[in-house]
Design a protein around this motif. Structure first.
Motif, mmCIF file in Angstrom:
data_model
loop_
_atom_site.group_PDB
_atom_site.id
_atom_site.type_symbol
_atom_site.label_atom_id
_atom_site.label_comp_id
_atom_site.label_asym_id
_atom_site.label_seq_id
_atom_site.Cartn_x
_atom_site.Cartn_y
_atom_site.Cartn_z
ATOM 1 N N SER A 42 1.300 -86.227 -47.302
ATOM 2 C CA SER A 42 1.874 -85.195 -48.133
ATOM 3 C C SER A 42 2.567 -83.836 -47.643
ATOM 4 O O SER A 42 2.355 -83.720 -46.442
ATOM 5 C CB SER A 42 0.467 -84.620 -49.094
ATOM 6 O OG SER A 42 -0.013 -85.455 -49.783
ATOM 7 N N HIS A 43 3.028 -83.208 -48.393
ATOM 8 C CA HIS A 43 3.664 -81.931 -48.002
ATOM 9 C C HIS A 43 3.454 -80.667 -48.693
ATOM 10 O O HIS A 43 2.942 -80.770 -49.946
ATOM 11 C CB HIS A 43 5.346 -82.131 -48.079
ATOM 12 C CG HIS A 43 5.905 -83.472 -47.211
ATOM 13 N ND1 HIS A 43 5.865 -83.363 -45.744
ATOM 14 C CD2 HIS A 43 6.140 -84.558 -47.649
ATOM 15 C CE1 HIS A 43 6.353 -84.503 -45.587
ATOM 16 N NE2 HIS A 43 6.668 -85.346 -46.586
ATOM 17 N N SER A 44 3.369 -79.493 -48.040
ATOM 18 C CA SER A 44 3.268 -78.195 -48.744
ATOM 19 C C SER A 44 2.415 -78.190 -49.544
ATOM 20 O O SER A 44 0.934 -78.412 -49.368
ATOM 21 C CB SER A 44 4.580 -77.743 -49.294
ATOM 22 O OG SER A 44 4.900 -78.750 -50.448
ATOM 23 N N LEU A 45 2.346 -77.879 -50.928
ATOM 24 C CA LEU A 45 1.501 -77.411 -52.077
ATOM 25 C C LEU A 45 0.340 -78.674 -52.030
ATOM 26 O O LEU A 45 -0.797 -78.709 -52.275
ATOM 27 C CB LEU A 45 1.971 -76.948 -53.094
ATOM 28 C CG LEU A 45 2.788 -75.419 -52.967
ATOM 29 C CD1 LEU A 45 3.301 -75.118 -54.493
ATOM 30 C CD2 LEU A 45 1.698 -74.431 -52.719
ATOM 31 N N GLU A 46 1.212 -79.761 -52.057
ATOM 32 C CA GLU A 46 0.574 -81.228 -52.365
ATOM 33 C C GLU A 46 -0.846 -81.164 -51.370
ATOM 34 O O GLU A 46 -1.816 -81.688 -51.438
ATOM 35 C CB GLU A 46 1.221 -82.182 -52.312
ATOM 36 C CG GLU A 46 0.494 -83.643 -52.691
ATOM 37 C CD GLU A 46 1.697 -84.743 -52.991
ATOM 38 O OE1 GLU A 46 0.943 -85.721 -53.487
ATOM 39 O OE2 GLU A 46 2.683 -84.635 -52.818
ATOM 40 N N LYS A 47 -0.284 -81.008 -49.914
ATOM 41 C CA LYS A 47 -1.361 -80.928 -48.921
ATOM 42 C C LYS A 47 -2.479 -80.001 -49.228
ATOM 43 O O LYS A 47 -3.565 -80.494 -49.083
ATOM 44 C CB LYS A 47 -0.469 -80.877 -47.573
ATOM 45 C CG LYS A 47 -1.504 -80.918 -46.447
ATOM 46 C CD LYS A 47 -0.670 -81.000 -44.948
ATOM 47 C CE LYS A 47 0.247 -82.002 -44.832
ATOM 48 N NZ LYS A 47 1.041 -82.403 -43.533
ATOM 49 N N ILE A 48 -2.166 -78.753 -49.514
ATOM 50 C CA ILE A 48 -3.098 -77.927 -49.558
ATOM 51 C C ILE A 48 -4.188 -78.506 -50.670
ATOM 52 O O ILE A 48 -5.413 -78.196 -50.588
ATOM 53 C CB ILE A 48 -2.638 -76.647 -50.105
ATOM 54 C CG1 ILE A 48 -1.675 -76.065 -49.048
ATOM 55 C CG2 ILE A 48 -3.686 -75.500 -50.474
ATOM 56 C CD1 ILE A 48 -1.105 -74.630 -49.448
ATOM 57 N N TYR A 49 -3.505 -78.974 -51.896
ATOM 58 C CA TYR A 49 -4.512 -79.425 -52.918
ATOM 59 C C TYR A 49 -5.459 -80.457 -52.274
ATOM 60 O O TYR A 49 -6.893 -80.599 -52.794
ATOM 61 C CB TYR A 49 -3.722 -80.271 -53.920
ATOM 62 C CG TYR A 49 -4.352 -81.026 -55.025
ATOM 63 C CD1 TYR A 49 -4.859 -80.374 -55.954
ATOM 64 C CD2 TYR A 49 -4.175 -82.433 -54.956
ATOM 65 C CE1 TYR A 49 -5.677 -81.572 -56.796
ATOM 66 C CE2 TYR A 49 -4.834 -83.343 -55.975
ATOM 67 C CZ TYR A 49 -5.526 -82.710 -56.609
ATOM 68 O OH TYR A 49 -6.072 -83.726 -57.570
ATOM 69 N N TRP A 50 -4.957 -81.603 -51.349
ATOM 70 C CA TRP A 50 -5.721 -82.642 -51.177
ATOM 71 C C TRP A 50 -6.835 -82.157 -49.916
ATOM 72 O O TRP A 50 -7.733 -82.501 -49.787
ATOM 73 C CB TRP A 50 -4.840 -83.733 -50.327
ATOM 74 C CG TRP A 50 -4.364 -84.476 -51.387
ATOM 75 C CD1 TRP A 50 -2.867 -84.554 -52.008
ATOM 76 C CD2 TRP A 50 -4.831 -85.594 -52.464
ATOM 77 N NE1 TRP A 50 -2.964 -85.456 -52.846
ATOM 78 C CE2 TRP A 50 -4.194 -85.965 -53.375
ATOM 79 C CE3 TRP A 50 -6.273 -85.689 -52.563
ATOM 80 C CZ2 TRP A 50 -4.340 -86.862 -54.265
ATOM 81 C CZ3 TRP A 50 -6.686 -86.558 -53.486
ATOM 82 C CH2 TRP A 50 -5.706 -87.162 -54.282
ATOM 83 N N TRP A 52 -11.946 -89.860 -47.538
ATOM 84 C CA TRP A 52 -11.104 -90.497 -46.777
ATOM 85 C C TRP A 52 -9.827 -90.582 -47.595
ATOM 86 O O TRP A 52 -8.834 -90.597 -47.091
ATOM 87 C CB TRP A 52 -11.621 -91.894 -46.641
ATOM 88 C CG TRP A 52 -12.779 -91.853 -45.232
ATOM 89 C CD1 TRP A 52 -14.093 -92.021 -45.464
ATOM 90 C CD2 TRP A 52 -12.292 -91.486 -43.978
ATOM 91 N NE1 TRP A 52 -14.706 -91.803 -44.279
ATOM 92 C CE2 TRP A 52 -13.605 -91.643 -43.060
ATOM 93 C CE3 TRP A 52 -11.330 -91.172 -43.474
ATOM 94 C CZ2 TRP A 52 -13.582 -91.307 -41.953
ATOM 95 C CZ3 TRP A 52 -11.318 -91.028 -41.874
ATOM 96 C CH2 TRP A 52 -12.439 -91.001 -41.350
ATOM 97 N N LEU A 53 -10.121 -90.683 -49.130
ATOM 98 C CA LEU A 53 -8.734 -90.917 -49.672
ATOM 99 C C LEU A 53 -7.911 -89.528 -49.783
ATOM 100 O O LEU A 53 -6.691 -89.505 -49.414
ATOM 101 C CB LEU A 53 -9.052 -91.132 -51.201
ATOM 102 C CG LEU A 53 -9.367 -92.672 -51.372
ATOM 103 C CD1 LEU A 53 -9.996 -92.569 -52.941
ATOM 104 C CD2 LEU A 53 -8.466 -93.593 -51.264
ATOM 105 N N ALA A 54 -8.720 -88.432 -49.722
ATOM 106 C CA ALA A 54 -7.908 -87.233 -49.488
ATOM 107 C C ALA A 54 -7.499 -86.921 -48.147
ATOM 108 O O ALA A 54 -6.360 -86.635 -48.019
ATOM 109 C CB ALA A 54 -9.139 -86.195 -49.672
ATOM 110 N N GLU A 55 -8.353 -87.543 -47.062
ATOM 111 C CA GLU A 55 -7.581 -87.398 -45.612
ATOM 112 C C GLU A 55 -6.363 -88.412 -45.810
ATOM 113 O O GLU A 55 -5.528 -87.776 -44.951
ATOM 114 C CB GLU A 55 -8.551 -88.200 -44.825
ATOM 115 C CG GLU A 55 -8.290 -88.007 -43.392
ATOM 116 C CD GLU A 55 -8.538 -86.886 -42.777
ATOM 117 O OE1 GLU A 55 -8.033 -86.669 -41.413
ATOM 118 O OE2 GLU A 55 -9.013 -85.716 -43.235
ATOM 119 N N TYR A 56 -6.277 -89.114 -46.314
ATOM 120 C CA TYR A 56 -5.103 -90.196 -46.359
ATOM 121 C C TYR A 56 -3.964 -89.295 -46.944
ATOM 122 O O TYR A 56 -2.758 -89.381 -46.372
ATOM 123 C CB TYR A 56 -5.226 -91.482 -46.839
ATOM 124 C CG TYR A 56 -3.998 -92.291 -47.271
ATOM 125 C CD1 TYR A 56 -3.342 -92.868 -46.236
ATOM 126 C CD2 TYR A 56 -3.486 -92.224 -48.725
ATOM 127 C CE1 TYR A 56 -2.272 -93.699 -46.414
ATOM 128 C CE2 TYR A 56 -2.270 -92.931 -48.870
ATOM 129 C CZ TYR A 56 -1.651 -93.625 -47.947
ATOM 130 O OH TYR A 56 -0.502 -94.310 -47.987
#
Length: 297
Positions: free
Chosen positions: A281-289, A272-276
């Motif tokens: 988030s945007h771009s590369l950070e979103k892929i990471y999560w 759920w933290l990753a979902e949040y």
């Protein structure tokens, strides 16, 4: 078509006046069933010419007195209210149209809950549909606390719009929440007489907290949301623990199961933290999560 407003009371003088003011010149009759109030509830009810009936058996919750109250209503339609609820102008107009035109016999009403001074729009508190508006004889309550009423025919839903929602002045303080928590959890039965174990205690907290704060977007309610998520989770823990108490505090030695449940909670929390973060988030950070969400890390 005539309308009865039915209200159950127990020491609700402080909020009852606003409730009655909200249905003045709207209801054809107001029926109040009181469970041995010791405050000015009777006096407030008399001010508004309500029909008042005593209900001597006070079990600490309103459900057993609901059907008795419904039996005292004489109108074609019934609107059930709590003594800390109000009916806004637009909802009254909408319900009058329903009474005159609808083919359905029962309706769920949305409810706008104010908790600790704020309208709670998430955390599982909106639209908070309640089966409260119906033709006489259509709906009945159970004598069990927090059990939903039943309708003889399928009920429809009033649109979940702010101006069509019952206004509910719910918990006004932490102390009030805890007082009700203590009363209601004492009455509740859990797990169908299954032996309460340590893992049940963990489950009762983790499911409620994660559901309230993440699945129901309690995070969007700010400090109110996080506080309510913890308080509701503690409600579940208290209810489960009190059932354990009723079983004589029977000890179960299951450290492996407790550890397993805690690890499940940790993984679900990570998800759920990753979902949040993905939503914020945007771009590369979103892929990471997204990767972290997949592995619950």
């Amino acid at each position: 078509m005539s309308l009865s407003v039915v209200i159950n009371t127990k020491n609700m003088a402080a909020s009852l006046r606003k409730t009655l003011q909200s249905v003045q010149n709207f209801a054809d009759e107001v029926v109040i069933v009181d469970m041995n109030s010791s405050d000015e509830t009777y006096d407030v009810a008399k001010e508004f010419s309500a029909k008042i009936y005593p209900y001597e058996k006070d079990l600490g919750f309103a459900d057993p007195a609901r059907n008795f109250a419904l039996s005292k209503a004489t109108s074609d339609w019934i609107l059930v209210l709590d003594a800390d609820e109000e009916v806004p102008f637009h909802l009254k107009a909408y319900l009058r149209e329903v009474m005159n035109e609808s083919k359905s016999a029962a309706y769920f009403l949305p409810r706008k809950n104010f908790i600790f001074g704020k309208w709670i729009q998430h955390t599982g508190w909106w639209p908070d549909y309640q089966l409260r508006f119906f033709k006489k004889g259509e709906v009945a309550w159970s004598d069990t606390p927090h059990t939903l009423p039943t309708s003889k025919s399928p009920a429809e839903y009033i649109p979940a719009k702010e101006n069509l929602a019952v206004i509910h002045q719910n918990y006004t303080s932490i102390s009030q929440f805890i007082d009700r928590l203590n009363r209601y959890t004492t009455l509740e039965k859990r797990h169908n007489n299954e032996t309460i174990t340590s893992s049940h205690i963990v489950q009762s907290f983790s499911r409620e907290f994660l559901g309230r704060f993440f699945a129901h977007n309690g995070i969007k309610d700010g400090q109110h949301g996080i506080t309510l998520a913890f308080l509701q989770a503690f409600y579940e823990v208290a209810a489960t623990a009190k059932n354990w108490e009723k079983q004589g505090f029977k000890e179960t030695n299951e450290p492996e199961k407790v550890e397993k449940e805690l690890r499940v909670f940790q993984k679900d929390l990570n998800y759920w933290l990753a979902e949040y973060h993905i939503k914020n988030s945007h771009s590369l950070e979103k892929i990471y999560w997204k990767i972290r969400r997949k592995v619950k890390l």
